[in-house]
Design a protein around this motif. Structure first.
Motif, short mmCIF file in Angstrom:
data_model
loop_
_atom_site.label_atom_id
_atom_site.label_comp_id
_atom_site.label_asym_id
_atom_site.label_seq_id
_atom_site.Cartn_x
_atom_site.Cartn_y
_atom_site.Cartn_z
N VAL A 65 0.86 -1.20 0.00
CA VAL A 65 0.00 0.00 0.00
C VAL A 65 0.89 1.24 0.00
O VAL A 65 2.00 1.24 0.56
CB VAL A 65 -0.97 0.03 1.19
N TYR A 66 0.39 2.29 -0.61
CA TYR A 66 1.12 3.53 -0.79
C TYR A 66 0.31 4.67 -0.15
O TYR A 66 -0.60 5.21 -0.78
CB TYR A 66 1.35 3.80 -2.27
N PRO A 67 0.60 5.01 1.10
CA PRO A 67 -0.23 5.99 1.82
C PRO A 67 -0.39 7.33 1.11
O PRO A 67 -1.48 7.92 1.15
CB PRO A 67 0.51 6.15 3.16
N HIS A 109 -10.71 -2.13 2.43
CA HIS A 109 -9.38 -2.28 3.03
C HIS A 109 -9.37 -2.90 4.42
O HIS A 109 -8.37 -3.49 4.83
CB HIS A 109 -8.68 -0.92 3.09
N LYS A 110 -10.41 -2.70 5.21
CA LYS A 110 -10.57 -3.34 6.53
C LYS A 110 -9.45 -2.99 7.51
O LYS A 110 -9.11 -3.79 8.39
CB LYS A 110 -10.65 -4.86 6.38
N THR A 111 -8.86 -1.82 7.38
CA THR A 111 -7.72 -1.46 8.23
C THR A 111 -7.98 -0.20 9.04
O THR A 111 -8.65 0.73 8.57
CB THR A 111 -6.44 -1.25 7.41
N GLN A 112 -7.40 -0.16 10.24
CA GLN A 112 -7.49 1.03 11.07
C GLN A 112 -6.69 2.18 10.48
O GLN A 112 -7.09 3.35 10.56
CB GLN A 112 -6.95 0.71 12.47
N GLU A 113 -5.56 1.86 9.88
CA GLU A 113 -4.64 2.90 9.42
C GLU A 113 -5.20 3.68 8.23
O GLU A 113 -5.04 4.91 8.16
CB GLU A 113 -3.29 2.28 9.07
N ILE A 114 -5.84 3.00 7.29
CA ILE A 114 -6.42 3.72 6.16
C ILE A 114 -7.64 4.52 6.62
O ILE A 114 -7.88 5.64 6.15
CB ILE A 114 -6.76 2.75 5.01
N THR A 115 -8.38 3.97 7.57
CA THR A 115 -9.46 4.75 8.18
C THR A 115 -8.92 6.03 8.80
O THR A 115 -9.51 7.11 8.65
CB THR A 115 -10.18 3.92 9.25
N ALA A 116 -7.77 5.93 9.47
CA ALA A 116 -7.16 7.11 10.09
C ALA A 116 -6.78 8.15 9.05
O ALA A 116 -6.95 9.36 9.26
CB ALA A 116 -5.94 6.70 10.91
N ILE A 117 -6.25 7.71 7.90
CA ILE A 117 -5.90 8.64 6.82
C ILE A 117 -7.15 9.41 6.37
O ILE A 117 -7.11 10.64 6.17
CB ILE A 117 -5.28 7.88 5.63
N GLN A 118 -8.26 8.71 6.25
CA GLN A 118 -9.48 9.37 5.79
C GLN A 118 -10.05 10.29 6.86
O GLN A 118 -10.58 11.35 6.55
CB GLN A 118 -10.49 8.29 5.38
N ARG A 119 -9.92 9.90 8.11
CA ARG A 119 -10.37 10.79 9.19
C ARG A 119 -9.52 12.06 9.25
O ARG A 119 -10.04 13.16 9.51
CB ARG A 119 -10.32 10.06 10.54
N GLU A 120 -8.23 11.93 9.02
CA GLU A 120 -7.36 13.11 9.00
C GLU A 120 -7.77 14.08 7.90
O GLU A 120 -7.52 15.30 8.02
CB GLU A 120 -5.91 12.67 8.79
N ALA A 121 -8.40 13.57 6.86
CA ALA A 121 -8.86 14.42 5.76
C ALA A 121 -10.19 15.09 6.06
O ALA A 121 -10.70 15.84 5.23
CB ALA A 121 -8.96 13.60 4.47
N GLY A 122 -10.77 14.82 7.23
CA GLY A 122 -12.01 15.47 7.62
C GLY A 122 -13.25 14.62 7.50
O GLY A 122 -14.36 15.08 7.77
N VAL A 177 8.48 0.48 4.85
CA VAL A 177 8.78 1.02 6.17
C VAL A 177 7.94 0.42 7.28
O VAL A 177 8.24 0.60 8.47
CB VAL A 177 8.60 2.55 6.20
N ASP A 178 6.86 -0.29 6.94
CA ASP A 178 5.96 -0.73 8.00
C ASP A 178 5.04 -1.82 7.46
O ASP A 178 5.00 -2.07 6.24
CB ASP A 178 5.14 0.45 8.52
N SER A 179 4.29 -2.43 8.37
CA SER A 179 3.23 -3.37 8.00
C SER A 179 1.97 -2.99 8.78
O SER A 179 2.05 -2.65 9.96
CB SER A 179 3.63 -4.81 8.32
N TRP A 180 0.83 -3.06 8.12
CA TRP A 180 -0.44 -2.76 8.76
C TRP A 180 -1.30 -4.01 8.77
O TRP A 180 -1.46 -4.67 7.73
CB TRP A 180 -1.20 -1.67 8.00
N PRO A 181 -1.86 -4.38 9.92
CA PRO A 181 -2.74 -5.56 9.96
C PRO A 181 -4.06 -5.28 9.26
O PRO A 181 -4.64 -4.18 9.39
CB PRO A 181 -2.96 -5.79 11.46
N VAL A 182 -4.54 -6.25 8.52
CA VAL A 182 -5.88 -6.16 7.92
C VAL A 182 -6.84 -6.70 8.98
O VAL A 182 -7.31 -7.83 8.91
CB VAL A 182 -5.96 -6.93 6.59
#
Length: 367
Positions: A20-22, A49-62, A355-360
């Motif tokens: 994935v490419y944030p 995507h089923k991930t917390q991290e991509i959800t966080a990216i979208q929340r940061e966008a408002g 640089v990292d791994s995100w759990p699905v």
């Protein structure tokens, strides 16, 4: 392939691996917001995507409202701090008491759910009222896809008005997914969206004439949410566009979302002249659809022959240019079920480093 997709420290990267490419996810999120015109109109569908991290990216966008398909996804969103969650799947069996318990455990979250069946609505009413709670229920409308929902006719009016009379339930509006409106031609897609929205307008008018209230209408996936963004007072629920896949990239050339997830693989055998085998079997990439499951995005001339659990065999005319161990980047045709095959995804930063791994996390049915 754009060189920004290549992983600089790939020698240590196991294969197959879903990358994935944030930064590209952020770009796609920004584009979706620009199309919607307002973050309050967007309900990103996180089944992709089923991930917390991509959800966080979208929340940061408002973005503050999210849509999901499973109880595990709903719980993951609540854990992430999301305050408004739509479970766009009619709960049946033990998922009804599970939903009641989830609402009690995360009392600060506004959960909504869809329904299209009187018996399920009555059971939701009984269990939520017995627990001293209530939940917003959106009537699921079938726009002609034939998968779930009720037709937007007089029976839908009656059912919606009944929802408003049940204890423990608030009639929360209308939900509609028109996945069959996947026309390549943008004008034909817009015409189909207009027809769908006109049917919802008429349904809403009938409900309101009889004293009902329709506080929201949520509709449209990746293919049609840009249409509805232009057409009226509706909220939008795309999913795939935030990661993009081969199906959408080739079919909807008017929607400039960029791939933000690729499958990393290696050549594991050259069994014959003109033939290359890679370590990307059907356990690594979704077999939905059954025909073209993806394309080799990093190279040209690959014709898929057959696939098994751990192998994918291609015909390659100039196969001599490849050796065992060479790296390939594959764009899945359907990214959503591909994500569900991986316990984690590998994160590639803007400089091209893994640089990292995100759990699905929500690939499991229970957290």
């Amino acid at each position: 392939m754009d060189p920004s997709y290549r992983v600089r420290n790939s020698s240590a990267l196991p294969s197959p691996a879903l990358l994935v490419y944030p930064e590209k996810i952020r770009n796609n999120t920004a584009l979706a917001l620009a199309i919607a015109g307002n973050p309050e109109r967007l309900w990103p569908h996180i089944k992709t995507h089923k991930t917390q991290e991509i959800t966080a990216i979208q929340r940061e966008a408002g973005i503050r409202k999210f849509k999901c398909a499973t109880m595990a996804e709903a719980e993951m969103l609540a854990r992430c701090g999301v305050k408004v969650v739509l479970l766009a799947y009619q709960p049946v069996g033990p998922n009804i008491p599970r939903l009641v318990e989830l609402c009690q455990r995360y009392a600060e979250v506004s959960f909504l759910v869809i329904a299209d069946d009187r018996r399920i609505a009555a059971e939701l009413s009984e269990q939520f009222s017995r627990a001293g709670g209530r939940i917003e229920v959106l009537l699921d409308i079938d726009p002609g896809m034939g998968r779930t929902g009720v037709a937007p006719d007089e029976k839908a009016v009656e059912l919606y008005l009944e929802l408003g009379k049940l204890k423990g339930i608030v009639a929360g509006g209308l939900h509609c997914f028109d996945g069959h409106n996947n026309q390549e031609d943008p004008e034909a897609r817009m015409s189909a969206a207009r027809e769908c929205l006109a049917a919802l307008d008429l349904l809403q008018d009938r409900v309101q004439r009889r004293g009902g209230k329709v506080p929201r209408r949520i509709l449209g996936g990746t293919s049609t949410f840009p249409c509805y963004a232009k057409l009226g007072n509706v909220e939008l629920s795309p999913g795939t566009c935030f990661l993009q896949d081969w199906h959408n990239l080739k079919r909807y050339q008017d929607l400039p979302f960029q791939p933000a997830a690729l499958l990393f693989a290696r050549v594991v055998s050259k069994p014959a002249s003109g033939r290359v085998t890679v370590d990307a079997g059907c356990k690594a990439i979704a077999s939905d659809p059954p025909a073209e499951r993806g394309i080799v995005y990093s190279d040209e001339g690959f014709k898929p022959l057959f696939q098994s659990e751990e192998h994918w065999v291609f015909e390659v005319q100039d196969s001599q240019r490849f050796k065992v161990g060479d790296e390939l980047y594959i764009l899945p045709t359907h990214i959503c079920p591909t994500f569900a095959l991986h316990q984690s995804v590998r994160v590639v930063d803007a400089s091209g480093d893994w640089v990292d791994s995100w759990p699905v996390l929500a690939r499991d049915r229970e957290l």
